[in-house]
Design a protein around this motif. Structure first.
Motif, PDB file in Angstrom:
ATOM      1  N   ASP A   1     -74.715 -22.891  -3.764  1.00 40.48           N
ATOM      2  CA  ASP A   1     -75.178 -23.008  -5.149  1.00 40.48           C
ATOM      3  C   ASP A   1     -75.149 -21.639  -5.841  1.00 40.48           C
ATOM      4  O   ASP A   1     -74.729 -21.525  -6.996  1.00 40.48           O
TER       5      ASP A   1
ATOM      6  N   THR B   1     -72.737 -20.922  -9.023  1.00 41.03           N
ATOM      7  CA  THR B   1     -73.362 -20.468 -10.271  1.00 41.03           C
ATOM      8  C   THR B   1     -72.729 -19.152 -10.725  1.00 41.03           C
ATOM      9  O   THR B   1     -72.444 -18.975 -11.913  1.00 41.03           O
TER      10      THR B   1
ATOM     11  N   LEU C   1     -69.302 -19.708 -12.268  1.00 39.54           N
ATOM     12  CA  LEU C   1     -69.407 -20.189 -13.656  1.00 39.54           C
ATOM     13  C   LEU C   1     -69.860 -19.086 -14.600  1.00 39.54           C
ATOM     14  O   LEU C   1     -69.284 -18.904 -15.673  1.00 39.54           O
TER      15      LEU C   1
ATOM     16  N   LEU D   1     -77.030 -22.955 -17.062  1.00 39.46           N
ATOM     17  CA  LEU D   1     -76.832 -23.126 -15.627  1.00 39.46           C
ATOM     18  C   LEU D   1     -78.127 -23.286 -14.856  1.00 39.46           C
ATOM     19  O   LEU D   1     -78.152 -23.943 -13.819  1.00 39.46           O
TER      20      LEU D   1
ATOM     21  N   ALA E   1     -78.724 -26.978 -14.793  1.00 33.81           N
ATOM     22  CA  ALA E   1     -77.667 -27.850 -14.277  1.00 33.81           C
ATOM     23  C   ALA E   1     -77.880 -28.124 -12.790  1.00 33.81           C
ATOM     24  O   ALA E   1     -78.314 -27.250 -12.040  1.00 33.81           O
TER      25      ALA E   1
ATOM     26  N   GLN F   1     -73.168 -31.202 -10.811  1.00 37.99           N
ATOM     27  CA  GLN F   1     -72.614 -30.927 -12.137  1.00 37.99           C
ATOM     28  C   GLN F   1     -71.912 -29.570 -12.158  1.00 37.99           C
ATOM     29  O   GLN F   1     -70.812 -29.440 -12.709  1.00 37.99           O
ATOM     30  N   LYS F   2     -72.523 -28.555 -11.545  1.00 37.85           N
ATOM     31  CA  LYS F   2     -71.902 -27.228 -11.498  1.00 37.85           C
ATOM     32  C   LYS F   2     -70.607 -27.275 -10.683  1.00 37.85           C
ATOM     33  O   LYS F   2     -69.616 -26.655 -11.065  1.00 37.85           O
TER      34      LYS F   2
END
Length: 191
Positions: free
Chosen positions: A59, A63, A66, A78, A81, A85-86
């Motif tokens: 994760d 993150t 992104l 973020l 989210a 979804q990420k």
């Protein structure tokens, strides 16, 4: 009297243009997490904890992909989210090679079972599912033996962070090219 020359390039542009690929690569080739801490937290003695901890690292890297890979990450919110979804965004934007997505989905599915079923115990089939979702050969040690569950989870986190580093290098090279354009344009007389 106005100058015949327009100043487009900054001192930072000039410095960036002078950097070699090796210098740029050294700047961006830094893990976004502490490798010894990853080894300490994702262990073979507790498979459920290994999945939960690995999920946290995945994760974190997703993150970062992104937040570093889109021009205006604050609009993504973020922090609100979910993991799935990420992951969909990272996949859709091409920020992560598609070969990594199935294994990340397996980790997420198993982590969700652990987190939402009080009596869930990691099964041998879970490890088999993860092993089969990884790129070919990644689940083997140099001597040909099978990598442990925790080893596979640590490797997955490290592989996607290395890909994040590669994306950072590509962005830095694009920035260098644009800085070079500004430096070159400064040498051209404008009528």
């Amino acid at each position: 009297m106005a100058s015949d020359k327009s100043e487009r390039a900054t001192a930072e542009d000039t410095a960036l243009v002078k950097k070699t690929d090796d210098e740029i690569k050294a700047e961006v080739s830094v893990f976004s997490f502490d490798i010894p801490a990853l080894k300490k937290r994702v262990r073979d003695d507790d498979p459920a904890q290994a999945f939960i901890q690995a999920h946290l690292y995945l994760d974190h890297v997703i993150t970062r992909l992104l937040s570093e890979g889109v021009p205006f990450p604050r609009h993504l919110q973020l922090d609100r989210a979910g993991f799935a979804q990420k992951l969909q965004l990272v996949a859709a934007l091409g920020l992560l090679h598609p070969v990594h997505i199935p294994a990340i989905k397996v980790v997420n599915a198993i982590r969700n079972k652990i987190a939402h079923q009080l009596d869930y115990v990691v099964k041998p089939e879970d490890e088999t599912k993860l092993r089969s979702s990884l790129p070919k050969g990644v689940d083997k040690e140099e001597d040909g033996s099978s990598t442990s569950l925790a080893g596979m989870l640590r490797l997955l986190a490290a592989m996607i962070d290395v890909e994040r580093q590669q994306r950072a290098f590509e962005r830095a090279k694009r920035n260098q090219a644009m800085a070079n354009v500004r430096v070159v344009l400064d040498g051209i007389k404008i009528d």
